[in-house]
Design a protein around this motif. Structure first.
Motif, mmCIF file in Angstrom:
data_model
loop_
_atom_site.group_PDB
_atom_site.id
_atom_site.type_symbol
_atom_site.label_atom_id
_atom_site.label_comp_id
_atom_site.label_asym_id
_atom_site.label_seq_id
_atom_site.Cartn_x
_atom_site.Cartn_y
_atom_site.Cartn_z
ATOM 1 N N SER A 99 -1.346 3.387 -2.483
ATOM 2 C CA SER A 99 -2.101 4.421 -1.758
ATOM 3 C C SER A 99 -1.506 5.769 -2.118
ATOM 4 C CB SER A 99 -2.014 4.202 -0.243
ATOM 5 O OG SER A 99 -0.721 4.548 0.242
ATOM 6 N N ARG A 100 -2.187 6.818 -1.710
ATOM 7 C CA ARG A 100 -1.665 8.175 -1.911
ATOM 8 C C ARG A 100 -1.206 8.762 -0.566
ATOM 9 N NH1 ARG A 100 -2.427 9.565 -7.127
ATOM 10 N NH2 ARG A 100 -4.084 8.500 -8.268
ATOM 11 N N THR A 101 -0.731 7.889 0.304
ATOM 12 C CA THR A 101 -0.241 8.308 1.618
ATOM 13 C C THR A 101 1.011 9.171 1.457
ATOM 14 O OG1 THR A 101 -1.117 6.317 2.648
ATOM 15 C CG2 THR A 101 0.646 7.475 3.823
ATOM 16 N N SER B 76 -5.485 9.838 9.812
ATOM 17 C CA SER B 76 -4.762 8.737 9.170
ATOM 18 C C SER B 76 -3.586 8.227 9.994
ATOM 19 C CB SER B 76 -4.249 9.185 7.790
ATOM 20 O OG SER B 76 -5.325 9.548 6.945
ATOM 21 N N VAL B 77 -3.312 8.875 11.122
ATOM 22 C CA VAL B 77 -2.213 8.426 11.978
ATOM 23 C C VAL B 77 -2.574 7.052 12.554
ATOM 24 C CG1 VAL B 77 -0.939 8.875 14.112
ATOM 25 C CG2 VAL B 77 -1.465 10.761 12.554
ATOM 26 N N PRO B 78 -1.666 6.059 12.451
ATOM 27 C CA PRO B 78 -1.955 4.725 12.998
ATOM 28 C C PRO B 78 -2.294 4.779 14.479
ATOM 29 C CG PRO B 78 0.022 4.673 11.625
ATOM 30 C CD PRO B 78 -0.361 6.111 11.779
ATOM 31 N N GLU B 79 -3.138 3.864 14.902
ATOM 32 C CA GLU B 79 -3.660 3.862 16.263
ATOM 33 C C GLU B 79 -2.538 3.881 17.301
ATOM 34 O OE1 GLU B 79 -6.758 4.544 18.523
ATOM 35 O OE2 GLU B 79 -7.018 4.073 16.379
ATOM 36 N N ARG C 83 0.820 -1.228 0.000
ATOM 37 C CA ARG C 83 0.000 0.000 0.000
ATOM 38 C C ARG C 83 0.850 1.272 0.000
ATOM 39 N NH1 ARG C 83 -2.325 0.366 4.621
ATOM 40 N NH2 ARG C 83 -1.019 -1.235 5.585
ATOM 41 N N GLY C 84 1.860 1.294 -0.850
ATOM 42 C CA GLY C 84 2.679 2.491 -0.988
ATOM 43 C C GLY C 84 3.388 2.841 0.306
ATOM 44 N N TRP C 85 3.399 4.139 0.606
ATOM 45 C CA TRP C 85 4.051 4.586 1.844
ATOM 46 C C TRP C 85 3.244 4.197 3.083
ATOM 47 C CZ3 TRP C 85 8.804 5.424 0.911
ATOM 48 C CH2 TRP C 85 9.240 6.108 -0.232
ATOM 49 N N ALA C 86 1.987 3.805 2.901
ATOM 50 C CA ALA C 86 1.140 3.475 4.057
ATOM 51 C C ALA C 86 1.679 2.276 4.825
ATOM 52 C CB ALA C 86 -0.297 3.205 3.607
ATOM 53 N N GLY C 87 2.169 1.253 4.108
ATOM 54 C CA GLY C 87 2.637 0.041 4.768
ATOM 55 C C GLY C 87 3.775 0.298 5.739
ATOM 56 N N ILE C 88 4.726 1.118 5.328
ATOM 57 C CA ILE C 88 5.887 1.371 6.186
ATOM 58 C C ILE C 88 5.547 2.345 7.315
ATOM 59 C CG2 ILE C 88 6.846 3.280 4.811
ATOM 60 C CD1 ILE C 88 8.824 0.382 6.476
ATOM 61 N N VAL C 89 4.522 3.174 7.110
ATOM 62 C CA VAL C 89 4.057 4.077 8.175
ATOM 63 C C VAL C 89 3.332 3.294 9.264
ATOM 64 C CG1 VAL C 89 2.385 5.894 8.725
ATOM 65 C CG2 VAL C 89 3.918 6.182 6.782
ATOM 66 N N GLU C 90 2.507 2.339 8.860
ATOM 67 C CA GLU C 90 1.608 1.657 9.799
ATOM 68 C C GLU C 90 2.229 0.422 10.457
ATOM 69 O OE1 GLU C 90 -1.999 0.913 7.658
ATOM 70 O OE2 GLU C 90 -2.216 3.030 7.084
ATOM 71 N N MET C 91 3.434 0.067 10.072
ATOM 72 C CA MET C 91 4.086 -1.114 10.610
ATOM 73 C C MET C 91 4.297 -1.004 12.124
ATOM 74 S SD MET C 91 7.620 -2.764 9.312
ATOM 75 C CE MET C 91 8.510 -2.186 10.734
ATOM 76 N N ILE C 92 4.173 -2.125 12.797
ATOM 77 C CA ILE C 92 4.398 -2.185 14.246
ATOM 78 C C ILE C 92 5.700 -2.935 14.519
ATOM 79 C CG2 ILE C 92 3.499 -3.053 16.444
ATOM 80 C CD1 ILE C 92 0.681 -2.798 15.249
ATOM 81 N N ASP D 264 1.179 -8.741 13.771
ATOM 82 C CA ASP D 264 0.816 -9.171 12.415
ATOM 83 C C ASP D 264 1.015 -7.998 11.462
ATOM 84 O OD1 ASP D 264 -0.187 -10.197 10.101
ATOM 85 O OD2 ASP D 264 -2.263 -10.361 10.791
ATOM 86 N N ASN D 265 2.131 -8.016 10.751
ATOM 87 C CA ASN D 265 2.425 -6.965 9.786
ATOM 88 C C ASN D 265 2.198 -7.418 8.344
ATOM 89 O OD1 ASN D 265 3.366 -4.504 11.171
ATOM 90 N ND2 ASN D 265 4.954 -5.842 12.019
ATOM 91 N N SER D 266 1.406 -8.462 8.170
ATOM 92 C CA SER D 266 1.193 -9.018 6.828
ATOM 93 C C SER D 266 0.498 -8.026 5.893
ATOM 94 C CB SER D 266 0.380 -10.309 6.914
ATOM 95 O OG SER D 266 -0.884 -10.063 7.522
ATOM 96 N N ASN D 267 -0.192 -7.065 6.480
ATOM 97 C CA ASN D 267 -0.834 -6.048 5.655
ATOM 98 C C ASN D 267 0.118 -4.902 5.324
ATOM 99 O OD1 ASN D 267 -3.186 -5.168 4.281
ATOM 100 N ND2 ASN D 267 -3.610 -3.674 5.901
ATOM 101 N N ASN D 268 1.326 -4.952 5.879
ATOM 102 C CA ASN D 268 2.280 -3.861 5.700
ATOM 103 C C ASN D 268 3.492 -4.235 4.848
ATOM 104 O OD1 ASN D 268 0.721 -2.150 7.374
ATOM 105 N ND2 ASN D 268 1.593 -3.134 9.188
#
Length: 398
Positions: free
Chosen positions: A86-88, A97-100, A44-53, A59-63
């Motif tokens: 994404s257009r993140t 849009s800030v991760p939880e 998901r573009g820059w979103a994956g690396i932003v939202e990674m834990i 579970d970072n499979s979505n990132n």
């Protein structure tokens, strides 16, 4: 293949999808693995690396995903991007849009999460980053390069407007589809003796309208670089229609085109993180105005209009030959640079040859149609002269 891992290469695709992204990912992955690198795809573009834990148990499979030859061979012939997009914009992330897990630290209306991106890249052990995108995606890649990340970028956009290169992945398929679909709709336009108005992509640059028109799929085109006169367009299209034994004429309208006294037409006021509102509706507006103006140039008789917005039809589906070959070459060019320890570069096509240029070219200037050289503002169509020594797709910004 060597048993020792030389390092980790991360790939991401940002912005709009285009045919040719998966072939690029495939080329990078296969060559990199062969050369002894581990390859991960950031989702998901820059979103994956932003939202990674940063927790081995999370579970970072979505990132992100570790890429293998089996994975990329399966998708390499297809359109779109299996890594998703994404257009993140991590440097201007809205509060919503800030991760939880970061909301306590980042509470501003817009937040710069570059520190998080750098930390997450380090956590993944990324040695080289290969972003594939347009000027928005790549402008943030420039920021990361300035922060010390080893970046080698690949240009992608249907609009073909990334500075520094003659060609961006997705452009050829877009042009091919536009020509095919325009020719398909000619039968309806001719059957009913109408104007055919086709709205195509192109926010700031008119290449996607100019090239199909130059190739003969349309009589006229209107582009973002020149505010056109609606009466002039109506008069020209009536004349084109009368000259045609099938009694129809065709105009391609860039989504960012503007007529005299008008501005860009937006679908709504909502903007993405790069500040762009969604365009849409100029084709419909031009159609309405043409119908109203047509009697003035057609002996008092109204000419009806077929209006079609091509939209995602030109960016979906499989890549054509050029968008299968160029991404393969771009991916291997990126690996050539990495193997030499070179970074901070954008791989490009210049004057028919593959090359690379400094990555900051994408933020240093814009790439639009040179209307003095290529566009006839009186006849609202391309100029058909001085083709000698021009690149494959004729028009560049230099």
């Amino acid at each position: 293949m060597t048993n020792k891992i030389k390092g980790t290469i991360a790939i991401l695709t940002g912005g709009g999808d285009v045919p040719g992204l998966n072939p690029a990912i495939r080329a990078i992955t296969i060559r990199a693995i062969r050369e002894g690198y581990r390859v991960i795809g950031l989702r998901r573009g820059w979103a994956g690396i932003v939202e990674m834990i940063q927790d081995p148990k999370a579970d970072n499979s979505n990132n992100y995903v570790e890429l293998t030859q089996i994975i990329v061979n399966k998708t390499g012939r297809t359109g779109g991007t299996f890594l998703h997009s994404s257009r993140t914009r991590p440097s201007h992330l809205p509060k919503a849009s800030v991760p939880e897990h970061l909301k306590e630290e980042y509470k501003e209306e817009y937040n710069d999460l570059t520190k998080v991106v750098l930390s997450n890249l380090n956590f993944l052990g990324v040695d080289y980053l290969i972003p594939i995108g347009g000027d928005d995606t790549l402008s943030y890649a420039v920021r990361l390069y300035q922060e010390g990340v080893k970046v080698v970028a690949i240009p992608k956009t249907m609009d073909n407007d990334v500075p520094g290169t003659d060609y961006c992945i997705g452009f050829s398929t877009c042009i091919t589809r536009t020509i095919n679909m325009t020719n398909t709709l000619r039968t309806s336009a001719g059957s009913h003796e109408r104007f055919l108005v086709m709205e195509v992509f192109g926010r700031y640059a008119g290449f996607t309208a100019m090239l199909p028109t130059m190739a003969g799929s349309a009589n006229r085109c209107v582009i973002p670089e020149y505010k056109f006169n609606m009466d002039t367009l109506a008069e020209l299209l009536v004349a084109d229609r009368n000259d045609n034994p099938s009694k129809y004429s065709v105009v391609l309208v860039s989504e960012g085109a503007m007529f005299e006294g008008g501005e860009m037409v937006f679908k709504d006021s909502e903007k993405d993180q790069f500040g762009h509102a969604k365009l849409g509706g100029i084709g419909e507006l031009v159609s309405q105005r043409l119908k109203e103006a047509s009697p003035k140039y057609n002996n008092g008789k109204v000419v009806n209009v077929i209006n079609q917005k091509l939209g995602y039809l030109v960016r979906g589906g499989d890549p054509d030959a050029i968008d299968s070959i160029v991404p393969m070459a771009y991916g291997n060019l990126a690996l050539d640079l990495i193997l030499k320890g070179i970074h901070g570069r954008l791989v490009v096509l210049k004057n028919g040859r593959y090359d690379n240029v400094p990555i900051d070219v994408v933020t240093g200037k814009s790439k639009v149609v040179n209307i003095q050289k290529f566009y006839n503002t009186e006849r609202l169509c391309p100029n058909y002269n001085s083709f000698e020594m021009n690149p494959l797709f004729i028009m560049t910004s230099e």
